[in-house]
Design a protein around this motif. Structure first.
Motif, PDB file in Angstrom:
ATOM      1  N   SER A 290       0.841  -1.192   0.000  1.00  9.47           N
ATOM      2  CA  SER A 290       0.000   0.000   0.000  1.00  9.47           C
ATOM      3  C   SER A 290       0.879   1.246   0.000  1.00  9.47           C
ATOM      4  O   SER A 290       2.105   1.158   0.043  1.00  9.47           O
ATOM      5  N   ILE A 291       0.212   2.365  -0.054  1.00  9.82           N
ATOM      6  CA  ILE A 291       0.897   3.650   0.045  1.00  9.82           C
ATOM      7  C   ILE A 291       0.602   4.227   1.423  1.00  9.82           C
ATOM      8  O   ILE A 291      -0.554   4.255   1.858  1.00  9.82           O
ATOM      9  N   PHE A 292       1.646   4.697   2.084  1.00  9.60           N
ATOM     10  CA  PHE A 292       1.518   5.152   3.456  1.00  9.60           C
ATOM     11  C   PHE A 292       1.572   6.667   3.534  1.00  9.60           C
ATOM     12  O   PHE A 292       2.464   7.297   2.968  1.00  9.60           O
ATOM     13  N   ASN A 293       0.642   7.233   4.268  1.00  9.63           N
ATOM     14  CA  ASN A 293       0.642   8.669   4.503  1.00  9.63           C
ATOM     15  C   ASN A 293       1.690   9.017   5.550  1.00  9.63           C
ATOM     16  O   ASN A 293       2.589   9.817   5.312  1.00  9.63           O
ATOM     17  N   ILE A 294       1.577   8.399   6.700  1.00 11.15           N
ATOM     18  CA  ILE A 294       2.503   8.650   7.800  1.00 11.15           C
ATOM     19  C   ILE A 294       3.276   7.364   8.093  1.00 11.15           C
ATOM     20  O   ILE A 294       2.692   6.279   8.132  1.00 11.15           O
ATOM     21  N   MET A 295       4.566   7.510   8.288  1.00 10.35           N
ATOM     22  CA  MET A 295       5.404   6.395   8.727  1.00 10.35           C
ATOM     23  C   MET A 295       6.251   6.863   9.895  1.00 10.35           C
ATOM     24  O   MET A 295       6.472   8.067  10.071  1.00 10.35           O
ATOM     25  N   GLY A 296       6.721   5.926  10.681  1.00  9.38           N
ATOM     26  CA  GLY A 296       7.534   6.339  11.813  1.00  9.38           C
ATOM     27  C   GLY A 296       8.084   5.173  12.590  1.00  9.38           C
ATOM     28  O   GLY A 296       7.999   4.016  12.157  1.00  9.38           O
ATOM     29  N   TRP A 297       8.624   5.514  13.761  1.00  9.52           N
ATOM     30  CA  TRP A 297       9.267   4.523  14.615  1.00  9.52           C
ATOM     31  C   TRP A 297       8.811   4.673  16.062  1.00  9.52           C
ATOM     32  O   TRP A 297       8.661   5.802  16.563  1.00  9.52           O
ATOM     33  N   TYR A 298       8.615   3.537  16.693  1.00  9.32           N
ATOM     34  CA  TYR A 298       8.467   3.433  18.128  1.00  9.32           C
ATOM     35  C   TYR A 298       9.617   2.563  18.628  1.00  9.32           C
ATOM     36  O   TYR A 298      10.275   1.871  17.853  1.00  9.32           O
ATOM     37  N   ARG A 299       9.822   2.586  19.926  1.00  8.61           N
ATOM     38  CA  ARG A 299      10.782   1.668  20.527  1.00  8.61           C
ATOM     39  C   ARG A 299      10.257   1.194  21.876  1.00  8.61           C
ATOM     40  O   ARG A 299       9.444   1.864  22.515  1.00  8.61           O
ATOM     41  N   GLN A 300      10.737   0.022  22.272  1.00 18.32           N
ATOM     42  CA  GLN A 300      10.344  -0.530  23.555  1.00 18.32           C
ATOM     43  C   GLN A 300      11.568  -1.119  24.237  1.00 18.32           C
ATOM     44  O   GLN A 300      12.160  -2.089  23.746  1.00 18.32           O
ATOM     45  N   ALA A 301      11.931  -0.498  25.345  1.00 19.11           N
ATOM     46  CA  ALA A 301      13.057  -0.973  26.136  1.00 19.11           C
ATOM     47  C   ALA A 301      12.570  -2.032  27.117  1.00 19.11           C
ATOM     48  O   ALA A 301      11.384  -2.078  27.457  1.00 19.11           O
ATOM     49  N   PRO A 302      13.469  -2.881  27.595  1.00 18.28           N
ATOM     50  CA  PRO A 302      13.075  -3.927  28.543  1.00 18.28           C
ATOM     51  C   PRO A 302      12.381  -3.350  29.776  1.00 18.28           C
ATOM     52  O   PRO A 302      12.896  -2.417  30.404  1.00 18.28           O
ATOM     53  N   GLY A 303      11.209  -3.879  30.070  1.00 17.96           N
ATOM     54  CA  GLY A 303      10.491  -3.443  31.250  1.00 17.96           C
ATOM     55  C   GLY A 303       9.780  -2.117  31.127  1.00 17.96           C
ATOM     56  O   GLY A 303       9.228  -1.606  32.105  1.00 17.96           O
ATOM     57  N   LYS A 304       9.775  -1.543  29.923  1.00 19.48           N
ATOM     58  CA  LYS A 304       9.129  -0.241  29.717  1.00 19.48           C
ATOM     59  C   LYS A 304       8.053  -0.348  28.648  1.00 19.48           C
ATOM     60  O   LYS A 304       8.022  -1.281  27.859  1.00 19.48           O
ATOM     61  N   GLU A 305       7.193   0.666  28.616  1.00 19.06           N
ATOM     62  CA  GLU A 305       6.146   0.713  27.604  1.00 19.06           C
ATOM     63  C   GLU A 305       6.729   1.170  26.264  1.00 19.06           C
ATOM     64  O   GLU A 305       7.770   1.810  26.212  1.00 19.06           O
ATOM     65  N   ARG A 306       6.008   0.834  25.210  1.00 18.32           N
ATOM     66  CA  ARG A 306       6.423   1.272  23.885  1.00 18.32           C
ATOM     67  C   ARG A 306       6.369   2.798  23.817  1.00 18.32           C
ATOM     68  O   ARG A 306       5.396   3.422  24.262  1.00 18.32           O
ATOM     69  N   GLU A 307       7.399   3.392  23.230  1.00 18.05           N
ATOM     70  CA  GLU A 307       7.568   4.843  23.234  1.00 18.05           C
ATOM     71  C   GLU A 307       7.696   5.335  21.793  1.00 18.05           C
ATOM     72  O   GLU A 307       8.492   4.800  21.011  1.00 18.05           O
ATOM     73  N   TRP A 308       6.925   6.371  21.460  1.00 17.17           N
ATOM     74  CA  TRP A 308       7.049   6.971  20.135  1.00 17.17           C
ATOM     75  C   TRP A 308       8.389   7.684  20.003  1.00 17.17           C
ATOM     76  O   TRP A 308       8.830   8.375  20.916  1.00 17.17           O
ATOM     77  N   VAL A 309       9.035   7.531  18.845  1.00 17.12           N
ATOM     78  CA  VAL A 309      10.348   8.115  18.607  1.00 17.12           C
ATOM     79  C   VAL A 309      10.293   9.220  17.559  1.00 17.12           C
ATOM     80  O   VAL A 309      10.789  10.324  17.773  1.00 17.12           O
ATOM     81  N   THR A 310       9.686   8.919  16.413  1.00 11.77           N
ATOM     82  CA  THR A 310       9.705   9.889  15.312  1.00 11.77           C
ATOM     83  C   THR A 310       8.702   9.494  14.244  1.00 11.77           C
ATOM     84  O   THR A 310       8.313   8.327  14.149  1.00 11.77           O
ATOM     85  N   SER A 311       8.267  10.479  13.457  1.00 14.77           N
ATOM     86  CA  SER A 311       7.346  10.239  12.352  1.00 14.77           C
ATOM     87  C   SER A 311       7.713  11.117  11.172  1.00 14.77           C
ATOM     88  O   SER A 311       8.327  12.180  11.342  1.00 14.77           O
ATOM     89  N   ILE A 312       7.278  10.655  10.000  1.00 13.03           N
ATOM     90  CA  ILE A 312       7.461  11.448   8.789  1.00 13.03           C
ATOM     91  C   ILE A 312       6.220  11.307   7.923  1.00 13.03           C
ATOM     92  O   ILE A 312       5.689  10.201   7.751  1.00 13.03           O
ATOM     93  N   ARG A 313       5.744  12.417   7.412  1.00 13.44           N
ATOM     94  CA  ARG A 313       4.572  12.401   6.553  1.00 13.44           C
ATOM     95  C   ARG A 313       5.005  12.247   5.094  1.00 13.44           C
ATOM     96  O   ARG A 313       6.183  12.405   4.765  1.00 13.44           O
ATOM     97  N   SER A 314       4.047  11.993   4.239  1.00 13.08           N
ATOM     98  CA  SER A 314       4.365  11.789   2.825  1.00 13.08           C
ATOM     99  C   SER A 314       4.913  13.056   2.175  1.00 13.08           C
ATOM    100  O   SER A 314       5.623  12.973   1.167  1.00 13.08           O
TER     101      SER A 314
END
Length: 115
Positions: free
Chosen positions: A27-51
Motif C-alpha cells: 500500500s501507500i503510506f501517509n505517515i510512517m515512523g518509529w516506536y521503541r520498547q526498552a526492557p520493562g518499559k512501555e512502547r515509546e514513540w520516537v519519530t514520524s514522517i509524513r508523505s
C-alpha cells in the motif's frame, strides 16, 4: 497485504551510529515512523514522517536522529547517532495507509548499545 520489514539493528558501542531501514509493501503510506520498547518499559514513540516530508521527533532523541523516506522505494530510514545505553530497545516501524487511521507494524529490530 500490507507488510513492513525492519532491518539494520545490531550491537553498537556508546557514541556509535546505526541506520535502520523499514521496507514497506502492499500500500501507500501517509505517515510512517518509529516506536521503541526498552526492557520493562512501555512502547515509546520516537519519530514520524509524513508523505510530504514533514518530520517530528520525540525530545528523548531529538538532535541525535534523522528520519527520512524514499517514496519511490516505499522505504523509510532512521539514522541514529551518538547512541547511549538508554537507547537500547526493540525498534518498531509503523505506517498508516492513506485514507485510514489504523497503523500497521513491523516485527521489530533489536538495537543494543553496550561497551
Amino acid at each position: 497485504q500490507v507488510q513492513l520489514v525492519e532491518s539494520g539493528g545490531g550491537v553498537v558501542q556508546p557514541g556509535g551510529s546505526l541506520r535502520l531501514s523499514c521496507a514497506a509493501s502492499g500500500s501507500i503510506f501517509n505517515i510512517m515512523g518509529w516506536y521503541r520498547q526498552a526492557p520493562g518499559k512501555e512502547r515509546e514513540w520516537v519519530t514520524s514522517i509524513r508523505s510530504d516530508g514533514s518530520t517530528y521527533y520525540a525530545d528523548s532523541m531529538k538532535g541525535r536522529i534523522t528520519i527520512s523516506r524514499d517514496n519511490a522505494k516505499n522505504t523509510m530510514y532512521l539514522q541514529m547517532n551518538s547512541l547511549e545505553s538508554e537507547d537500547t530497545a526493540v525498534y518498531y516501524c509503523y505506517g498508516i495507509v492513506v485514507g485510514t487511521a489504523k497503523p500497521s507494524w513491523g516485527q521489530g529490530t533489536q538495537v543494543t548499545v553496550s561497551s
